[in-house]
Design an enzyme around this catalytic site. Structure first.
Site, PDB file in Angstrom:
ATOM      1  CG  LEU A   1      -1.727  -1.337   1.365  1.00 54.95           C
ATOM      2  CD1 LEU A   1      -2.511  -1.348   2.668  1.00 54.95           C
ATOM      3  CD2 LEU A   1      -2.661  -1.522   0.173  1.00 54.95           C
TER       4      LEU A   1
ATOM      5  CG  HIS B   1      13.621  -8.067  -1.513  1.00 57.47           C
ATOM      6  ND1 HIS B   1      12.662  -7.559  -2.353  1.00 57.47           N
ATOM      7  CD2 HIS B   1      14.803  -7.865  -2.154  1.00 57.47           C
ATOM      8  CE1 HIS B   1      13.233  -7.085  -3.448  1.00 57.47           C
ATOM      9  NE2 HIS B   1      14.538  -7.254  -3.358  1.00 57.47           N
TER      10      HIS B   1
ATOM     11  CG  ASP C   1       5.910  -8.050  -4.791  1.00 60.11           C
ATOM     12  OD1 ASP C   1       5.720  -7.084  -4.044  1.00 60.11           O
ATOM     13  OD2 ASP C   1       7.017  -8.315  -5.286  1.00 60.11           O
TER      14      ASP C   1
ATOM     15  N   GLY D   1       7.412  -3.304 -10.506  1.00 59.79           N
ATOM     16  CA  GLY D   1       6.228  -3.775  -9.805  1.00 59.79           C
ATOM     17  C   GLY D   1       4.956  -3.708 -10.616  1.00 59.79           C
TER      18      GLY D   1
HETATM   19  O1  DOR Z   1       8.622  -5.168  -8.158  1.00 60.80           O
HETATM   20  C1  DOR Z   1       8.742  -4.793  -7.003  1.00 60.80           C
HETATM   21  N1  DOR Z   1       8.045  -3.748  -6.520  1.00 60.80           N
HETATM   22  N2  DOR Z   1       9.629  -5.411  -6.224  1.00 60.80           N
HETATM   23  C2  DOR Z   1       9.933  -4.954  -5.006  1.00 60.80           C
HETATM   24  O2  DOR Z   1      10.746  -5.571  -4.369  1.00 60.80           O
HETATM   25  C3  DOR Z   1       9.332  -3.715  -4.486  1.00 60.80           C
HETATM   26  C4  DOR Z   1       8.048  -3.440  -5.129  1.00 60.80           C
HETATM   27  C5  DOR Z   1       7.548  -2.032  -4.900  1.00 60.80           C
HETATM   28  O3  DOR Z   1       7.521  -1.584  -3.733  1.00 60.80           O
HETATM   29  O4  DOR Z   1       7.153  -1.380  -5.862  1.00 60.80           O
HETATM   30 ZN    ZN Z   2       7.246  -6.674  -2.445  1.00 58.30          ZN
END
Ligand code: DOR
Ligand code: ZN
Length: 425
Positions: free
Chosen positions: A64, A180, A306, A325
């Site tokens: 979030l 991680h 994730d 992400g």
């Molecule tokens: O793809 C990712 N997004 N990997 C991560 O380890 C962090 C996450 C993010 O917070 O956007």
């Molecule tokens: Zn993550």
């Protein structure tokens, strides 16, 4: 007020797999009985014929963006997106701004999530101060404030001594460490999986070993300390093999993967699509297959998303520069149901990965049983639809799955006896 969920196939692995009626009152399940004419006194009847009824789905890996980046996601929008995807509880990672490394932020998250009254939100606090990997936080204080686990997710803990101490310290408070696993020296300038695709695209690659060397280190520290360890977002075949071996040796390690790692490969990066950029990156077909094997043989315990919301500002730019992400809360169940269609998991197996196992690992109450909180997901396994980000409750739209044909979705979500999402016709 008595609510009855009537005539659905109740799947609660290890407990139930049959057509039952569930009676709910005062926020709890009061009884689970054979379906029949027992509903005279009901105030509300939910017809679940032809549907699957499961303990509420739990997503133990969610970002979030509140406090700090509310334009990407707030606690309220994330909690609402969750229930829209059939998820009744989420664990939120501490890489907010400020970082959740202290009691004030943990309490703030809990307070905000209660006001949102959608999914339950369980904060994961940081292992180290500011996610800097240098100084441990006050775990007793964080636990008392409501943190359910510890992670520097987004950043690896590179100092092995600090990780050892974190595990020992966390063990004393019964807090799970979620790791991680990433070796930043091996990642170097990499932005996608290392291999022929990256070479053709002219992008620097990230080798599998960048993940697996840290998975192996953390398994060694888990063995040394005896402190439970959970490996986040597993993406490589070497990691799966290492976790399988560790479990065989009785080391208390658990692991999760995300739908994109068992559905997509590096080919999804295609035309420099930043919606297919995440960390760890999408891997090869061989890796994808071994993730499926790991799910099927129990090496990987959990499917988490994730969920990592980012705005167009961070995504509609050069691939190298784009944020890592993708979002996942509203696609996770439909994508994971493909594993059942492909005979990789049974429906019970899927409920284990998405509800029972995360609950067991985190010590949450879970199940379709009298006296338990009424956290329930009703799934229509047959509905076919096209994923459409314009239907999402999330504030972000960064998913490579927009426009994909899928089968099966959540149609009703109940948290603490309250209907928080109703998509039943
Ligand atoms: O793809 C990712 N997004 N990997 C991560 O380890 C962090 C996450 C993010 O917070 O956007
Ligand atoms: Zn993550």
């Amino acid at each position: 007020m008595l609510t009855i969920i009537k005539g659905g196939r109740v799947i609660d692995p290890g407990n139930l797999n049959s057509i039952m009626d569930i009676h709910i009152s005062g926020g709890k399940i009061i009884k689970v009985i054979e379906t029949g004419n027992n509903d005279e006194s009901a105030d509300r009847i939910i017809n679940a014929a032809g549907k699957i009824v499961t303990p509420g789905l739990i997503d133990m890996h969610v970002h979030l963006r509140e406090p700090g980046h509310e334009y990407k996601e707030t606690i309220a929008s994330g909690a609402l997106a969750a229930v829209h995807g059939g998820i009744t509880a989420i664990c939120c990672m501490p890489n907010t701004n400020p970082v959740n490394d202290n009691r004030q932020i943990t309490e703030f998250i809990i307070k905000k999530s209660k006001a949102a009254s959608a999914a339950r939100v369980y904060p994961v606090a940081a292992i180290s101060h500011g996610l800097e990997g240098k100084v441990l936080n006050e775990y007793g204080d964080l636990k008392q404030a409501g943190a359910v686990a510890l992670s520097d997710d987004g950043m690896p803990v590179t100092d092995s001594q600090l990780m050892r101490r974190a595990m020992e310290y966390a063990k004393g408070f019964g807090l799970l460490i979620i790791s991680h696993c990433e070796d930043p020296d091996l990642v170097a300038d990499g932005v996608m999986n290392e291999g022929a695709v990256a070479t053709r695209m002219g992008l620097a690659g990230i080798p599998n070993a960048a993940e697996s060397v840290m998975v192996k280190r953390d398994i060694a520290l888990c063995e040394l300390t005896g402190s439970p360890l959970h490996i986040a977002h597993v993406s490589t075949k070497e990691s799966v093999a290492a976790i399988r071996e560790a479990k065989k040796n009785g080391i208390p390690v658990t692991a999760e993967t995300a739908p994109h790692y068992f559905i997509l490969t590096e080919n999804a990066v295609g035309q420099y699509d930043t919606f297919a950029k995440m960390n760890p990156p999408l891997r090869s077909e061989e890796d994808r297959k071994s993730i499926c094997e790991g799910l099927s043989d129990g090496t990987i315990d959990v499917i988490a998303t994730d969920h990592a919301p980012h705005s167009i500002l961070e995504k509609d730019i050069e691939f190298d520069m784009a944020a890592n992400g993708i979002i996942g809360l509203e696609t996770s169940l439909s994508l994971s149901l493909q594993l059942v269609d492909d005979d990789i998991l049974s429906m019970e197996g899927l409920v284990e990965k998405m509800s029972k196992n995360p609950a067991r690992i985190l010590g949450f109450e879970n199940g379709i049983q009298a006296d338990l909180p009424a956290d329930i997901t009703i799934i229509d396994p047959d509905t076919e639809y096209v994923i459409d980000v314009t239907d999402f409750r999330s504030k972000s739209v960064n998913t490579p799955f927009n426009g994909m044909d899928v089968k099966g979705k959540a149609v009703l979500t109940i948290v603490g006896g309250k209907i928080v999402f109703d998509g039943l016709e």
